[in-house]
Design an enzyme around this catalytic site. Sequence first.
Site, mmCIF file in Angstrom:
data_model
loop_
_atom_site.group_PDB
_atom_site.id
_atom_site.type_symbol
_atom_site.label_atom_id
_atom_site.label_comp_id
_atom_site.label_asym_id
_atom_site.label_seq_id
_atom_site.Cartn_x
_atom_site.Cartn_y
_atom_site.Cartn_z
ATOM 1 N N GLU A 1 10.657 0.997 9.971
ATOM 2 C CA GLU A 1 11.663 2.047 9.757
ATOM 3 C C GLU A 1 10.951 3.372 9.968
ATOM 4 O O GLU A 1 10.127 3.770 9.146
ATOM 5 C CB GLU A 1 12.267 1.921 8.354
ATOM 6 C CG GLU A 1 13.557 2.699 8.182
ATOM 7 C CD GLU A 1 13.335 4.083 7.615
ATOM 8 O OE1 GLU A 1 13.434 5.060 8.404
ATOM 9 O OE2 GLU A 1 13.073 4.201 6.409
ATOM 10 N N LYS B 1 0.845 -1.193 0.000
ATOM 11 C CA LYS B 1 0.000 0.000 0.000
ATOM 12 C C LYS B 1 0.877 1.238 0.000
ATOM 13 O O LYS B 1 1.585 1.504 0.969
ATOM 14 C CB LYS B 1 -0.918 0.041 1.230
ATOM 15 C CG LYS B 1 -2.014 1.124 1.069
ATOM 16 C CD LYS B 1 -2.589 1.600 2.373
ATOM 17 C CE LYS B 1 -1.800 2.726 2.976
ATOM 18 N NZ LYS B 1 -1.888 4.005 2.214
ATOM 19 N N GLU C 1 4.611 7.411 15.234
ATOM 20 C CA GLU C 1 3.244 7.311 15.762
ATOM 21 C C GLU C 1 2.465 6.206 15.055
ATOM 22 O O GLU C 1 1.838 5.356 15.704
ATOM 23 C CB GLU C 1 2.535 8.657 15.592
ATOM 24 C CG GLU C 1 1.097 8.661 16.085
ATOM 25 C CD GLU C 1 0.397 9.986 15.827
ATOM 26 O OE1 GLU C 1 -0.699 10.174 16.375
ATOM 27 O OE2 GLU C 1 0.934 10.813 15.074
ATOM 28 N N VAL C 2 2.496 6.193 13.727
ATOM 29 C CA VAL C 2 1.783 5.165 12.973
ATOM 30 C C VAL C 2 2.480 3.821 13.118
ATOM 31 O O VAL C 2 1.833 2.771 13.205
ATOM 32 C CB VAL C 2 1.667 5.565 11.489
ATOM 33 C CG1 VAL C 2 1.024 4.450 10.673
ATOM 34 C CG2 VAL C 2 0.850 6.845 11.349
ATOM 35 N N CYS D 1 13.708 10.929 6.679
ATOM 36 C CA CYS D 1 13.669 10.427 8.054
ATOM 37 C C CYS D 1 14.995 10.632 8.769
ATOM 38 O O CYS D 1 15.024 10.818 9.989
ATOM 39 C CB CYS D 1 13.264 8.964 8.071
ATOM 40 S SG CYS D 1 14.252 7.906 7.004
ATOM 41 N N GLU E 1 10.396 15.485 15.685
ATOM 42 C CA GLU E 1 10.648 15.464 14.246
ATOM 43 C C GLU E 1 9.719 16.452 13.546
ATOM 44 O O GLU E 1 8.497 16.343 13.652
ATOM 45 C CB GLU E 1 10.429 14.065 13.692
ATOM 46 C CG GLU E 1 10.776 13.938 12.219
ATOM 47 C CD GLU E 1 10.635 12.521 11.700
ATOM 48 O OE1 GLU E 1 11.472 12.101 10.890
ATOM 49 O OE2 GLU E 1 9.674 11.827 12.107
#
Length: 497
Positions: free
Chosen positions: A271, A196, A252-253, A305, A401
């Site tokens: 990651e 996805k 968070e996800v 990231c 972040e």
Amino acid sequence: MLSELPILPATRAFLERKLKMRIGADWQDAASGRTLSFRNPATGEVLGEVPAADAEDVDRAVRAARQAFDDSPWSRLRPRERQNLLWRLADLMERDARQLAELECLNNGKSAAVAQVMDVQLAIDFLRYMAGWATKIEGSTVEPSLPLLPNEQFHGFVRREAVGVVGAIVAWNFPLLLACWKLGPALASGCTVVLKPADETPLSVLKLAELVDEAGYPAGVFNVVTGTGLNAGAALSRHPGVDKLTFTGSTEVGKLIGKAAMDNMTRVTLELGGKSPTIVMPDANLQEAAAGAATAIFFNQGQVCCAGSRLYVHRKHFDNVVADIAGIANGMKLGSGLDPAVQMGPLISAKQQDRVTGYIELGRELGATIACGGEGFGPGYFVKPTVIVDVDQRHRLVQEEIFGPVLVAMPFDDIDEVVGLANDNPYGLGASIWSNDLAAVHRMIPRIKSGSVWVNCHSALDPALPFGGYKMSGVGREMGAAAIEHYTELKSVLIKL
């Protein structure tokens, strides 16, 4: 207007067609008929729409992947054949590199020229690297002891086998590259995949699915479901038919996906986010360090990231290095990524633009000084490259972040202090040290808690080097031999002779 964009005819034709998901042998709409629109971040204009998958669509894709893994031509391929298919896919990507780069630019906002030589080329190189692993996945033999059966003879060995159906969810900042980071080791080891893409960036992954078909992969080996994270992503994360989940995105996800995976004891790699320090030592080449620090934070609009978003400079050079970085930032040309002269494109969305400018405004409220930038503008979702000084290590700007072109800079006095500051953060994805004192560098490297440490460079990635993080930056590794371990299981076998 598509007709006005300076893109290849093939790219325009791709965007003008009705885009569908790839499930099994077919290109399909969502069962519900619902769609999800995507935009050009440089203008904010809607470019088109894709199916908005839900749990029913995800289930069809997982079933197709399961069938391909358990009983299909794919399940009977030999390692050499898996290797050759990956090489063929990489060759097709190389042929269509410009089109892939343009799709990445239009969907993400990044420079098409940079995407072609960086995102697309790294993806190609990684698939070729992983192709070689298909023929090198090995087990081992064991000489058993078995003290309860001292007079019997045994043969023991360990097999390494493909884990099965892989559910992959990728972020919007490097859609194609991240997809290939998942796809390469999965296909090399014999897994099948349901992927996805991020809500905002389906284009390059749908094109990749076309190339997978053209390369000759059997139906069901690579399935793509488009839709929102709340619907398609959540359904894939909790599906009991998925043997392994791999996710790149926010911490968070990632936590939610990890928890969903544990309900089914699904193998998982994550990651996640970062707040990487860039450390400029007193002996560093200051001109190179300033240019490197600017690239570390402003590349890809700071939407990386492992972006070097925290800058620590030895106090005696602090003002000069900050001034040099601010000068670089002020001289950058912002605009559409289709313009080869542009050095920074837009952020991915209005939501992200608001998030980043909100952090800058928070800095002002906390009494920080904006050395340069500090503004968002349109049309499109632009934020000027920003450097912030006079911030405290405990401030949210230093600890959280931001995921945009915002650098927070602080001085330090000695090695012990800067190592402590570098580690004083929830994340641990990357770090860079700018110095020519190799003795000092080698003393620092073991003390810095991050998955990668770069010296006199930043965010320099190679397919052979594992990439991942400590602490809140994730679980597991992408790339390198370590990736194969995450897509395989070990099976112990003991035979009484």
